[in-house]
Scaffold this active site. Structure first.
Site, PDB file in Angstrom:
ATOM      1  N   ASN A   1      26.776  29.956  44.724  1.00 38.95           N
ATOM      2  CA  ASN A   1      26.476  31.903  44.883  1.00 38.95           C
ATOM      3  C   ASN A   1      27.212  32.607  44.744  1.00 38.95           C
ATOM      4  O   ASN A   1      28.334  31.612  44.488  1.00 38.95           O
ATOM      5  CB  ASN A   1      25.895  32.343  46.272  1.00 38.95           C
ATOM      6  CG  ASN A   1      24.593  32.016  46.350  1.00 38.95           C
ATOM      7  OD1 ASN A   1      23.564  31.662  45.690  1.00 38.95           O
ATOM      8  ND2 ASN A   1      23.941  32.761  47.350  1.00 38.95           N
TER       9      ASN A   1
ATOM     10  N   HIS B   1      15.361  33.490  43.451  1.00 35.89           N
ATOM     11  CA  HIS B   1      16.621  32.897  41.941  1.00 35.89           C
ATOM     12  C   HIS B   1      15.451  33.345  40.694  1.00 35.89           C
ATOM     13  O   HIS B   1      15.760  31.957  39.304  1.00 35.89           O
ATOM     14  CB  HIS B   1      17.181  32.212  41.966  1.00 35.89           C
ATOM     15  CG  HIS B   1      18.621  32.179  43.020  1.00 35.89           C
ATOM     16  ND1 HIS B   1      19.674  31.964  42.754  1.00 35.89           N
ATOM     17  CD2 HIS B   1      17.878  31.510  44.480  1.00 35.89           C
ATOM     18  CE1 HIS B   1      19.889  32.243  43.551  1.00 35.89           C
ATOM     19  NE2 HIS B   1      19.400  32.150  45.040  1.00 35.89           N
TER      20      HIS B   1
HETATM   21 FE1  HDE Z   1      18.100  28.478  47.948  1.00 37.93          FE
HETATM   22  N1  HDE Z   1      15.840  28.060  47.212  1.00 37.93           N
HETATM   23  N2  HDE Z   1      16.979  28.484  48.905  1.00 37.93           N
HETATM   24  N3  HDE Z   1      20.206  29.299  48.757  1.00 37.93           N
HETATM   25  N4  HDE Z   1      18.620  28.840  45.966  1.00 37.93           N
HETATM   26  C1  HDE Z   1      15.971  28.003  46.312  1.00 37.93           C
HETATM   27  O1  HDE Z   1      14.256  27.503  45.031  1.00 37.93           O
HETATM   28  C2  HDE Z   1      16.336  28.148  50.210  1.00 37.93           C
HETATM   29  C3  HDE Z   1      20.032  29.078  49.724  1.00 37.93           C
HETATM   30  C4  HDE Z   1      20.299  28.828  45.081  1.00 37.93           C
HETATM   31  O2  HDE Z   1      18.974  28.158  39.236  1.00 37.93           O
HETATM   32  C5  HDE Z   1      14.569  27.891  45.434  1.00 37.93           C
HETATM   33  O3  HDE Z   1      14.586  26.119  43.140  1.00 37.93           O
HETATM   34  C6  HDE Z   1      16.299  28.104  51.115  1.00 37.93           C
HETATM   35  C7  HDE Z   1      21.897  29.390  50.139  1.00 37.93           C
HETATM   36  C8  HDE Z   1      20.133  29.398  44.053  1.00 37.93           C
HETATM   37  O4  HDE Z   1      16.744  26.857  39.926  1.00 37.93           O
HETATM   38  C9  HDE Z   1      14.394  27.509  47.058  1.00 37.93           C
HETATM   39  C10 HDE Z   1      17.391  28.252  51.949  1.00 37.93           C
HETATM   40  C11 HDE Z   1      22.193  29.793  48.621  1.00 37.93           C
HETATM   41  C12 HDE Z   1      18.821  28.909  43.614  1.00 37.93           C
HETATM   42  C13 HDE Z   1      15.094  27.206  47.591  1.00 37.93           C
HETATM   43  C14 HDE Z   1      17.848  28.589  50.811  1.00 37.93           C
HETATM   44  C15 HDE Z   1      21.700  29.344  47.560  1.00 37.93           C
HETATM   45  C16 HDE Z   1      18.302  28.660  44.958  1.00 37.93           C
HETATM   46  C17 HDE Z   1      13.745  28.630  45.069  1.00 37.93           C
HETATM   47  C18 HDE Z   1      17.348  28.769  52.997  1.00 37.93           C
HETATM   48  C19 HDE Z   1      23.699  29.739  48.253  1.00 37.93           C
HETATM   49  C20 HDE Z   1      18.765  29.294  42.036  1.00 37.93           C
HETATM   50  C21 HDE Z   1      13.427  27.764  43.776  1.00 37.93           C
HETATM   51  C22 HDE Z   1      18.102  27.131  54.284  1.00 37.93           C
HETATM   52  C23 HDE Z   1      24.733  28.473  48.342  1.00 37.93           C
HETATM   53  C24 HDE Z   1      18.747  27.926  41.473  1.00 37.93           C
HETATM   54  C25 HDE Z   1      14.424  26.426  43.490  1.00 37.93           C
HETATM   55  C26 HDE Z   1      18.379  27.495  39.916  1.00 37.93           C
HETATM   56  C27 HDE Z   1      16.902  28.413  44.806  1.00 37.93           C
HETATM   57  C28 HDE Z   1      15.149  27.466  48.954  1.00 37.93           C
HETATM   58  C29 HDE Z   1      19.183  29.307  50.701  1.00 37.93           C
HETATM   59  C30 HDE Z   1      21.871  29.313  46.098  1.00 37.93           C
HETATM   60  C31 HDE Z   1      12.906  28.432  47.833  1.00 37.93           C
HETATM   61  C32 HDE Z   1      15.120  27.711  52.080  1.00 37.93           C
HETATM   62  C33 HDE Z   1      21.915  28.941  51.504  1.00 37.93           C
HETATM   63  C34 HDE Z   1      21.545  29.710  43.444  1.00 37.93           C
HETATM   64  O5  HDE Z   1      13.870  25.968  47.467  1.00 37.93           O
END
Ligand code: HDE
Length: 694
Positions: free
Chosen positions: A157, A84
């Site tokens: 999402n 993202h």
């Molecule tokens: Fe994320 N995800 N994610 N994700 N995600 C990040 O956080 C992570 C997942 C989502 O505009 C990171 O600040 C793991 C699902 C959005 O700043 C990080 C897992 C969904 C955004 C991270 C998931 C998301 C992130 C990268 C699996 C939808 C952007 C930088 C366990 C429900 C937010 C940060 C923004 C961002 C980790 C799965 C949505 C690395 C470990 C499922 C919208 O922390």
């Protein structure tokens, strides 16, 4: 059944679990294989499942394998987000339509007269921070509510399900979709070997793949996108009663997507297409709006559903648990500074307020750890909550101190609790404080995935069968395009094997497009798919509203055009709350039939028709034929036609003839302003599918 085996990957050799005296290699076939270890050299027995209580219980903090893996992953990029990275943000507010006190004690959901400030960030997932806005990709839809009881982050999402069931697989998923590590490409694209290699070895990703290959992955605008919390959460009321909830966002002006050919061309013409669109809409006072809808259900309903509500690769069809529309999000202010706000905003799914709680969804449980951890390196220490965009708007008092980039100057001797030296020091409060819902859990510590997570194909099929014919064709085309870019034949045949289980006809279509009919691998599903009834609510086209609100159209003006027609067009579109971009060969000078020079918004060379919802040409070929032989002008119309757009033409017969669009479906001759009705009607219904006989 041993569910670990059920979920193991086709082609992945089973781990040798016998002790071998700490050797780094094990025998496999003829050669030696390298053992997977932690950073401390400890061999890893299971790289698929995190350690949890029972097969469906919460994940344990003692899981050093999971923690190290996620920690290491979280610190891979500085300072751009690992996923993202490319995003666009806006300020606004949320207002409930009514009090939800019956189901939640969350303060911001009690009073319909209260507006809670929010910051929202939309994003793509795979590309870097400077990548294009229209790759085929999932979009992030993250909302930070600055409530009077602290920040609530709904980090969702634009697709209601996810690729994987367990946080353990997230680093693998992301590594597979990012640029391949040896060559550094492709940027912001899933059409390459490593992504499809991983996906084809992960049957649980099949449902999400149908969504990711659908029109949802190429939205026309962030303003026209649905959003989803994905996981099951809990709502808890003042009596401590809990219900499950799924969060949804619905754009008030309806959803719309572009075609893949448009996406490819938009990325070249305007890589900032979505960012610019969001910015310009807010600047012009056309505020993006989304309604918050809830699917609220109890344990009994959860038990009745065909799927486990803790499995994030599944959704609950609206036909089974209807949406309750409870409030509205309005984005009414652009950020003052992109870096300070859009870049430094730190979302975290663990930020919840009293009245909302987590479920034991194993993907959510992993996320609860990951986001705070990643901010530590991305934002340089533990005080990022003091940055203006992250700071709660309600009072905040505690005894955390010091650390890098400390911006507060706390007073007094007391930085501990209990204390008796500071009578006004902050105290805990069992009444107003956050208390976790006391959900009962029991079971052995195990890395086992629940049997109820093992049907990977039924909802993929249900999604496909819920599409309208054009949407279904787009999915088949997208799969053929992406797999066509995969060089390893074995990956293609493996994916075709999965498609065959999802829907035999889909496999036939895709393999035919690839020239690989009959080549699909035979794959044995862990659980045979069931035939679920189609869910029309899953189709964007089936529920599309007839509207032009918030859409941008273009008029290509040629010298000598009829000014009355332009005025009529402008006023007609204004009534429809649509915008009109005036385009001409030369941006500085276009004259109407009376010789009056008109201001123009864009030059033709920089304004291909892919940027617009529908197009019009107003010219006068008896005065000037400058456009007729111009390839750019012909292409403008050809593209609009090929993209099934409504087209209005006046005074440009020769050009329309050369572009071979004259007299075709949805091409309206604007002989008089009354014909504008036909144009508006055609443009309102989206695309002119009659051109291809859908
Ligand atoms: Fe994320 N995800 N994610 N994700 N995600 C990040 O956080 C992570 C997942 C989502 O505009 C990171 O600040 C793991 C699902 C959005 O700043 C990080 C897992 C969904 C955004 C991270 C998931 C998301 C992130 C990268 C699996 C939808 C952007 C930088 C366990 C429900 C937010 C940060 C923004 C961002 C980790 C799965 C949505 C690395 C470990 C499922 C919208 O922390």
């Amino acid at each position: 059944m041993n569910t670990r085996t059920a979920h193991s990957h086709p082609g992945a050799p089973g781990a040798d679990r016998t002790g071998n005296g700490g050797e780094l290699h094990r025998q496999h076939g003829g050669g030696k294989e390298t053992l997977l270890t932690t950073n401390q050299g400890i061999p890893v027995a299971d790289n698929q499942n995190s350690l949890r209580v029972g097969s469906r219980g919460p994940t344990l903090l003692e899981d050093f394998v999971l923690r190290e893996k996620i920690t290491s992953f979280d610190h891979e990029r500085i300072p751009e987000r690992i996923v993202h990275a490319r995003g666009s943000g806006a300020h606004g507010y949320f207002q409930p339509y009514r009090s939800l006190s019956g189901i939640t004690r969350a303060k911001f959901l009690q009073d319909p007269s209260v507006r809670t400030p929010v910051f929202v960030r939309f994003s793509t997932v795979a590309g870097g921070s400077s990548s294009i806005d229209l790759p085929r990709d999932v979009r992030g839809f993250a909302v930070k509510f600055y409530t009077e009881e602290g920040n609530f982050d709904l980090v969702g999402n634009n697709i209601p399900v996810f690729f994987i069931q367990d946080a353990m697989k997230f680093p693998d998923l992301v590594h597979s979709v990012k640029q391949e590590p040896d060559r550094g490409f492709p940027q912001a694209a899933s059409a390459h070997d490593t992504f499809w290699d991983f996906i084809s070895l992960m049957p649980e990703s099949m449902h999400m793949i149908m969504w990711a290959m659908s029109d949802r992955a190429i939205p026309r605008s962030y303003r026209m996108m649905e959003g989803f919390g994905v996981h099951t959460f809990r709502l808890v009321n003042e009596f401590g009663e809990s219900r499950f909830v799924k969060f949804h966002w619905r754009p008030v002006i309806g959803s719309e997507s572009v075609l893949w050919d448009e996406a490819v061309k938009i990325n070249g013409a305007d890589p900032d297409y979505h960012r610019r669109d969001l910015w310009e809409a807010i600047e012009s006072g056309q505020y993006p709006e989304y309604e918050l809808a809830l699917q609220v259900f109890d344990q009994e309903t959860a038990d009745r559903l065909a799927f486990d509500v803790l499995d994030p690769t599944k959704l609950i069809p609206e036909e089974e648990v209807p949406l309750d529309i409870v409030g509205k999000l309005v984005l009414d202010r652009n950020p003052d500074n992109f870096f300070a706000e859009t870049e430094q905003v730190a979302f975290c799914p663990a930020n919840i307020v009293p009245g909302i709680d987590f479920s034991d969804d194993p993907l959510l449980q992993g996320r609860l750890f990951s986001y705070l951890d990643t901010q530590l390196s991305r934002l340089g220490g533990p005080n990022f909550h003091q940055l203006p965009v992250n700071k709660p708007r309600c009072p905040m008092h505690n005894f955390t101190r010091d650390g890098m980039a400390q911006m507060e100057v706390p007073k007094g001797r007391v930085a501990y609790e209990p204390n008796s030296l500071a009578a006004d020091a902050p105290r805990e409060c069992p009444v107003h404080g956050f208390t976790s819902f006391p959900a009962p859990v029991e079971g052995n510590k195990t890395r086992l995935r629940a049997e109820s997570f093992s049907d990977h194909y039924s909802q993929a099929r249900q999604f496909l069968l819920s599409m309208t014919p054009p949407e279904r064709e787009h999915i088949a085309n997208a799969l053929a395009f992406e797999l066509g870019k995969v060089e390893t034949i074995a990956i293609r045949t493996r994916m075709l094997g999965h498609l065959k289980i999802i829907d035999a006809a889909l496999e036939v279509e895709v393999s035919d497009q690839l020239g690989m009919s009959g080549k699909a691998d035979v794959i044995e599903p862990a659980q045979a798919p069931q035939d679920l009834p189609p869910s029309p609510a899953l189709s964007l086209l089936a529920k599309a509203r007839s509207t032009l609100e918030g859409r941008k159209l273009a008029v290509l003006l040629g010298d000598g055009f009829d000014p009355d027609m332009l005025v009529a067009l402008e006023s007609r579109l204004k009534n429809e709350k649509a915008k009109l971009a005036k385009v001409a060969l030369k941006p500085g000078a276009v004259q109407d039939s009376s010789g009056k020079v008109h201001a123009v918004d864009m030059a033709l060379a920089g304004a291909p028709s892919v940027l617009f919802h529908a197009v019009v040409v107003l010219s006068n070929e008896s005065v000037s034929d400058a456009l007729v032989d111009l390839p750019t002008a012909q292409q403008w119309l050809r593209d609009a036609f090929g993209h099934y757009k409504a087209i209005g033409i006046a005074g440009c017969d020769a050009l329309a003839g050369k572009a071979a669009v004259k007299g075709e479906f949805g091409v309206i001759d604007l002989a008089s302003p009354s014909e504008l009705d036909d144009l508006v009607l055609a443009a309102k219904s989206g695309r002119v599918w009659d051109r291809v006989g859908f």
